[in-house]
Design an enzyme around this catalytic site. Structure first.
Site, short mmCIF file in Angstrom:
data_model
loop_
_atom_site.label_atom_id
_atom_site.label_comp_id
_atom_site.label_asym_id
_atom_site.label_seq_id
_atom_site.Cartn_x
_atom_site.Cartn_y
_atom_site.Cartn_z
N THR A 117 23.70 27.13 62.44
CA THR A 117 24.25 25.55 63.34
C THR A 117 24.77 26.31 64.77
O THR A 117 24.69 25.61 65.73
CB THR A 117 25.41 25.11 62.48
OG1 THR A 117 25.02 24.84 61.28
CG2 THR A 117 26.06 23.92 63.28
N TYR A 146 23.66 34.03 51.54
CA TYR A 146 23.53 32.84 51.95
C TYR A 146 21.91 32.39 51.64
O TYR A 146 21.11 33.01 52.25
CB TYR A 146 23.55 32.71 53.64
CG TYR A 146 23.12 31.39 54.37
CD1 TYR A 146 23.00 30.30 53.60
CD2 TYR A 146 22.77 31.65 55.73
CE1 TYR A 146 22.70 29.01 54.20
CE2 TYR A 146 22.48 30.38 56.43
CZ TYR A 146 22.25 29.38 55.87
OH TYR A 146 22.08 28.09 56.55
N LYS A 176 26.58 30.83 49.50
CA LYS A 176 26.61 29.71 50.32
C LYS A 176 25.09 29.26 49.59
O LYS A 176 24.08 29.69 50.20
CB LYS A 176 26.52 29.71 51.66
CG LYS A 176 26.03 28.39 52.47
CD LYS A 176 26.02 28.52 53.97
CE LYS A 176 25.54 27.26 54.80
NZ LYS A 176 25.53 27.29 55.97
N ILE A 178 30.05 24.92 52.96
CA ILE A 178 30.06 25.38 54.30
C ILE A 178 29.21 24.16 55.28
O ILE A 178 28.15 24.12 55.11
CB ILE A 178 29.42 26.61 54.61
CG1 ILE A 178 30.44 27.81 53.88
CG2 ILE A 178 29.04 27.05 55.87
CD1 ILE A 178 29.84 29.09 53.79
#
Length: 295
Positions: A47, A135, A163, A206
């Site tokens: 992001t 992740y 995540k 998240i």
């Protein structure tokens, strides 16, 4: 052992003004998040447009956030790449700057097999000795961390969380069977599935949308933990999330962070901003959401 955090961690955007990182806007945004109950801040992730940030910019952003947060919540640095040695060096630097943990994406493009994933993540964890969030985002990497691999990695003393951006509840259940959720946290990487993710025992999210509604998104988690049915509470958030899905993250969320005054509506190529009509519709959806809170 307690989890790294529980509830909402914010996948922080990077504010730009005239293609430069706007540190004042960054500080204002982080203060807004802290004032509105964010439980962790994740820096230099997807992001944040990390592929288009220079090493110096990443370090400046991370140092700025760490200094401002001042240990009030965990600051997690995105340091993973598809090069193990580069990931180690970035992670060591993040630790030196004061990061509380690191987040490591699965290797992309060159990819690897499951044995390679184990060696990759363990090599970084061994070198850095800082809590690691794995992740898993196969939609971006075309690579997944299989449940059996998560099981192996969860036994490493520094690998403490996942995540999970698979949006696959069968995957979640397979992972849960193989880990100790008292010591290894499962965080959703998809804002739109949090109701079921929490119901199935996830420790948090998240989040992208929490860049603009951190308090409301954390309240959802708190209500779930209190034993409440949060389906109705989620509905207005779900409507805003539908508007946010108009384009690839982080294109839409930056239309909203800029609307709140956190930098200009700028992205770095190859990302481009929404068309003006889509920007207007998205911002109106945000206004409608906020107006509904005050009814």
């Amino acid at each position: 052992m307690t989890h790294l955090f529980e509830g909402v961690g914010v996948a922080l955007t990077t504010p730009f003004t005239n293609n430069k990182v706007n540190l004042e806007a960054l500080k204002a945004h982080v203060n807004f998040l802290l004032e509105n109950n964010a439980q962790a801040i994740i820096v230099n992730g997807t992001t944040a447009e990390s592929p288009t940030l220079t090493t110096d910019e990443k370090e400046l952003i991370l140092k700025t956030v760490i200094d401002l947060v001042d240990k009030r919540v965990p600051v997690i640095a995105g340091t993973g790449t598809n090069d193990t040695e580069k990931s180690i060096q970035a992670s060591i630097q993040a630790k030196a700057l004061g990061a509380d943990a690191i987040m490591l994406i699965t290797p992309y493009y060159n990819k690897t097999n499951q044995r390679g994933l184990v060696k990759h993540f363990e090599a970084i964890a061994d070198a850095v000795k800082l809590p690691v969030v794995l992740y898993n985002v196969p939609s971006r990497t075309n690579m997944t961390i299989e449940p059996e691999t998560v099981e192996i990695l969860s036994q490493h003393p520094y690998i403490v969380a996942l995540k999970d951006a698979t949006n696959d509840f069968e995957y979640l259940e397979e992972v849960k069977k193989r880990i100790d959720t008292n010591s290894f946290a499962l965080y959703s990487g998809n804002d739109d599935n949090v109701v079921e993710y929490y119901q199935r025992g996830g420790q948090g999210v998240i989040s992208v949308i929490a860049n603009v509604i951190p308090k409301e998104f954390q309240a959802l988690y708190d209500a779930q933990q209190s034993g409440l049915d949060i389906q109705d509470q989620f509905k207005p958030i779900g409507t805003l999330l539908s508007a946010l899905s108009v384009d690839i993250n982080p294109i839409p969320i930056k239309a909203l962070t800029s609307y709140l005054g956190f930098g200009n509506y700028e992205l770095r190529l190859p990302l481009v901003s929404l068309e003006d009509t889509d920007t207007k519709v998205l911002r109106e959806a945000y206004d409608t959401f906020k107006a509904g809170e005050n009814e």
